[in-house]
Design a protein around this motif. Structure first.
Motif, PDB file in Angstrom:
ATOM      1  N   VAL A  21       0.623  -1.121   0.008  1.00 32.56           N
ATOM      2  CA  VAL A  21       0.065  -0.038   0.108  1.00 32.56           C
ATOM      3  C   VAL A  21       0.968   1.115   0.171  1.00 32.56           C
ATOM      4  O   VAL A  21       0.560   2.287  -0.794  1.00 32.56           O
ATOM      5  N   GLU A  22       1.787   1.366   0.881  1.00 30.89           N
ATOM      6  CA  GLU A  22       2.773   2.588   0.989  1.00 30.89           C
ATOM      7  C   GLU A  22       3.465   2.529  -0.340  1.00 30.89           C
ATOM      8  O   GLU A  22       3.631   3.786  -0.999  1.00 30.89           O
ATOM      9  N   PHE A  23       3.823   1.402  -1.169  1.00 30.97           N
ATOM     10  CA  PHE A  23       4.805   1.602  -2.392  1.00 30.97           C
ATOM     11  C   PHE A  23       3.812   2.189  -3.277  1.00 30.97           C
ATOM     12  O   PHE A  23       4.014   3.041  -4.019  1.00 30.97           O
ATOM     13  N   VAL A  24       2.516   1.699  -3.469  1.00 28.50           N
ATOM     14  CA  VAL A  24       1.473   2.171  -4.491  1.00 28.50           C
ATOM     15  C   VAL A  24       1.170   3.589  -4.167  1.00 28.50           C
ATOM     16  O   VAL A  24       0.957   4.501  -5.147  1.00 28.50           O
ATOM     17  N   ALA A  25       1.103   3.814  -2.860  1.00 25.79           N
ATOM     18  CA  ALA A  25       0.777   5.382  -2.213  1.00 25.79           C
ATOM     19  C   ALA A  25       1.623   6.262  -2.945  1.00 25.79           C
ATOM     20  O   ALA A  25       1.588   7.495  -3.332  1.00 25.79           O
ATOM     21  N   LYS A  26       2.929   5.982  -2.744  1.00 26.35           N
ATOM     22  CA  LYS A  26       4.076   6.775  -3.299  1.00 26.35           C
ATOM     23  C   LYS A  26       4.374   6.898  -4.835  1.00 26.35           C
ATOM     24  O   LYS A  26       4.712   7.959  -5.344  1.00 26.35           O
ATOM     25  N   CYS A  27       3.557   6.050  -5.665  1.00 26.56           N
ATOM     26  CA  CYS A  27       3.668   6.062  -6.914  1.00 26.56           C
ATOM     27  C   CYS A  27       2.514   6.863  -7.682  1.00 26.56           C
ATOM     28  O   CYS A  27       2.633   7.391  -8.989  1.00 26.56           O
ATOM     29  N   VAL A  28       1.329   6.816  -6.989  1.00 29.26           N
ATOM     30  CA  VAL A  28       0.318   7.355  -7.571  1.00 29.26           C
ATOM     31  C   VAL A  28       0.143   8.805  -6.888  1.00 29.26           C
ATOM     32  O   VAL A  28      -0.162   8.861  -5.733  1.00 29.26           O
ATOM     33  N   PRO A  29      -0.036  10.140  -7.496  1.00 32.67           N
ATOM     34  CA  PRO A  29      -0.051  11.203  -6.881  1.00 32.67           C
ATOM     35  C   PRO A  29      -1.229  11.476  -5.887  1.00 32.67           C
ATOM     36  O   PRO A  29      -1.103  12.035  -4.882  1.00 32.67           O
ATOM     37  N   CYS A  30      -2.316  11.178  -6.435  1.00 31.43           N
ATOM     38  CA  CYS A  30      -3.684  11.425  -5.798  1.00 31.43           C
ATOM     39  C   CYS A  30      -3.605  10.428  -4.288  1.00 31.43           C
ATOM     40  O   CYS A  30      -4.045  11.033  -3.242  1.00 31.43           O
ATOM     41  N   ALA A  33      -1.173  11.785  -1.714  1.00 30.03           N
ATOM     42  CA  ALA A  33      -1.732  12.910  -1.059  1.00 30.03           C
ATOM     43  C   ALA A  33      -2.522  12.655  -0.019  1.00 30.03           C
ATOM     44  O   ALA A  33      -2.477  12.979   1.295  1.00 30.03           O
ATOM     45  N   VAL A  34      -3.394  11.640  -0.058  1.00 32.73           N
ATOM     46  CA  VAL A  34      -4.471  10.969   0.860  1.00 32.73           C
ATOM     47  C   VAL A  34      -3.551  10.224   1.952  1.00 32.73           C
ATOM     48  O   VAL A  34      -3.978  10.601   3.112  1.00 32.73           O
ATOM     49  N   ALA A  40      -0.444  12.072   8.719  1.00 32.25           N
ATOM     50  CA  ALA A  40       0.069  13.550   9.517  1.00 32.25           C
ATOM     51  C   ALA A  40      -0.599  13.327  10.757  1.00 32.25           C
ATOM     52  O   ALA A  40      -0.053  14.031  11.659  1.00 32.25           O
ATOM     53  N   PHE A  41      -1.743  12.557  10.922  1.00 28.57           N
ATOM     54  CA  PHE A  41      -2.337  12.356  12.361  1.00 28.57           C
ATOM     55  C   PHE A  41      -1.990  10.923  12.916  1.00 28.57           C
ATOM     56  O   PHE A  41      -1.962  10.706  14.012  1.00 28.57           O
TER      57      PHE A  41
END
Length: 80
Positions: A21-30, A33-34, A40-41
């Protein structure tokens, strides 16, 4: 008990899924951001628990169980 929990297959699967999930999150910009806005929390709360644990202020194991685990650990280390 922590080493047994981390070494179990369900926790390995969860950690693997979170890594993907973290790898995919870093590859897809939107998605990044989420992910970053949610972290952050989450990160400060986990940092507080980690700091409390490191300084011995947060004890998730009752005192009697802690003594038992410590005695078992010492016994197993002498057998090795």
């Amino acid at each position: 008990w922590v080493s047994k929990a981390v070494a179990s297959w369900p926790s390995v699967a969860v950690l693997g899924a979170l890594t993907i999930v973290e790898f995919v999150a870093k590859c897809v910009p939107c998605v990044d951001a989420v992910y970053e806005s949610s972290m952050a929390f989450v990160a400060p709360v986990l940092s507080v628990f980690g700091s409390f644990s490191a300084f011995g202020l947060f004890n998730a194991v009752p005192e009697e169980q802690s003594r038992t685990l410590h005695a078992e650990y010492n016994y197993n280390m002498t057998d090795a």
